[in-house]
Scaffold this active site. Structure first.
Site, short mmCIF file in Angstrom:
data_model
loop_
_atom_site.label_atom_id
_atom_site.label_comp_id
_atom_site.label_asym_id
_atom_site.label_seq_id
_atom_site.Cartn_x
_atom_site.Cartn_y
_atom_site.Cartn_z
N TYR A 158 3.04 0.69 9.16
CA TYR A 158 1.94 1.33 8.41
C TYR A 158 1.55 2.61 9.13
O TYR A 158 1.49 2.67 10.36
CB TYR A 158 0.73 0.40 8.33
CG TYR A 158 -0.48 1.06 7.68
CD1 TYR A 158 -0.66 1.00 6.31
CD2 TYR A 158 -1.40 1.78 8.45
CE1 TYR A 158 -1.74 1.63 5.71
CE2 TYR A 158 -2.48 2.41 7.85
CZ TYR A 158 -2.64 2.33 6.48
OH TYR A 158 -3.71 2.96 5.88
N GLU A 189 -1.45 8.33 3.18
CA GLU A 189 -1.08 6.98 3.60
C GLU A 189 0.38 6.70 3.26
O GLU A 189 0.81 6.93 2.13
CB GLU A 189 -1.97 5.94 2.92
CG GLU A 189 -1.67 4.51 3.33
CD GLU A 189 -2.49 3.49 2.57
OE1 GLU A 189 -3.33 2.82 3.20
OE2 GLU A 189 -2.30 3.38 1.33
#
Length: 392
Positions: A109, A200
């Site tokens: 992530y 993101e």
């Protein structure tokens, strides 16, 4: 402003960040043509909507061979895709991304955000890619890595290298440290140059042949900086946005539609949030977030009234204005103008305090609509009354 995954990937690839080979498709035939261009037999059919959680909602399908591509593209195109971020109504899928399949060794992530507490940009990374980062932060906060960037200095290579080592990439191949460090630097360059409010990548993947790729990408932008990015504005997909939110932006109103029954018209984001909180405290539910801003005029207030009343779920309106920069008499003029143009059949609770509040009260009293408004000076009492009349 948000954009689609395929658009976000186009942007970060311009800054040198690696992304999988992929093609956009608007129909099944285009999906099949795209699949034929990709290397290998396996590809992924991905719904393109402005929301996360698409995989869990059935909007992302791994497809082996053209028959599966056709089946999955047919199923996903036109579906009303429901995720945690779309709400129960969901969003209709009108566009697909057909992307190369690959062997995935590890999912990570990565995101970049402004951090208001430190007034810096923060890079966030975790070994738990592909999962909801909120759950990771709550259950295993030790797996969240952060690097704060001083805007006067900028991101330094040692910071991205520290993230790469923290993610344990050297365990797979020492060369991945340098590759990951460069990858993170390029994403930071994109974030800063494009005036993003969020970038993101979930997940970042390490492939079987030791490539680091952005398998997904979400970007949102600072609306106040869009005048510097005309090409970015052209990426806006109006079909994905609520029509009332588009109308609100045309009047420089900060508006977000919610699913409650009490329409809110407030000045200042902080007061707007507090207003929604206190409505919920008394058992009600806000129908919107609407900030008319600190320089609101009568025209903007009238536009706000019209936008709120377009929602059939609104059973009452709470106007909560604290006059600081904005003058209460200007708000009152807007309320009167709106009443003269909008035939309201729902109760309106008004709290006007601060600069020229007494003058505002006189404007409303002399307008002849004073009997149609419920004027309350105290914040909590006004919210409680709005909940009461909305539930009546």
């Amino acid at each position: 402003m948000k954009i689609h995954e395929f658009q976000a990937k186009e942007i970060i690839s311009r800054y040198g960040a690696s992304v999988p080979e992929s093609y956009v498709a608007k129909n099944v035939d285009e999906a099949l043509d795209a699949a034929k261009k990709l290397p290998g037999e396996v590809c992924v059919v991905k719904a393109q909507i402005h929301a996360g959680g698409r995989g869990k909602g059935g909007g992302v399908k791994v497809s082996k061979g053209l028959d599966e591509v056709k089946t999955n593209a047919t199923a996903i195109l036109g579906m009303q895709l429901v995720t945690k971020q779309t709400g129960p109504v969901g969003q209709k899928v009108k566009t697909l991304l057909i992307e190369e399949g690959m062997e995935i060794k590890k999912e990570l992530y990565f995101s970049i955000l402004p951090d208001r507490a430190t007034q810096k940009v923060v890079l966030i990374a975790s070994t738990e890619g592909g999962m909801n980062i909120e759950e990771v932060a709550e259950e295993t906060p030790e797996k969240i890595l952060k690097e704060f960037v001083d805007p006067a200095i900028g991101l330094r290579p040692f910071q991205t290298q520290r993230l790469a080592f923290g993610l344990g990439l050297d365990k797979y191949d020492p060369k991945l440290i340098r590759q990951a460090s460069a990858f993170f630097m390029k994403l930071y360059d994109a974030f800063m140059a494009e005036d993003c409010s969020m970038l993101e990548i979930n997940p970042v993947v390490v492939t079987g042949d030791n490539r680091i790729l952005a398998l997904d990408c979400k970007m949102s932008f600072d609306d106040n900086a869009l005048m510097r990015h005309k090409k970015t504005v052209e990426l806006r997909d109006l079909d994905e946005e609520d029509p009332t939110e588009i109308e609100a932006s045309d009047h420089d109103l900060s508006f977000i539609k919610l699913d409650g029954s009490i329409g809110c018209m407030v000045n200042g984001a902080g007061l707007a949030m507090a207003t929604m909180d206190i409505i919920q405290h008394y058992g009600g539910s806000p129908a919107n977030f609407l900030d008319v801003g600190g320089t609101a005029d009568a025209e903007r207030v009238e536009a706000a009234f019209k936008i709120i009343t377009k929602d059939p779920n609104v059973k009452a309106i709470l106007i909560n204005i604290f006059g600081g920069i904005v003058r209460c008499n200007i708000i009152a003029d807007g309320v009167v103008a709106a009443f003269n143009k909008v035939n309201l059949s729902i109760p309106v609770v008004v709290r006007l305090e601060g600069t020229n509040a007494e003058q505002a009260a006189e404007i409303i009293e002399q307008s002849g609509i004073g009997d149609k408004l419920i004027m309350i000076k105290e914040f909590a009492a006004a919210a409680q009354k709005a909940v009461e009349v909305a539930n009546a």
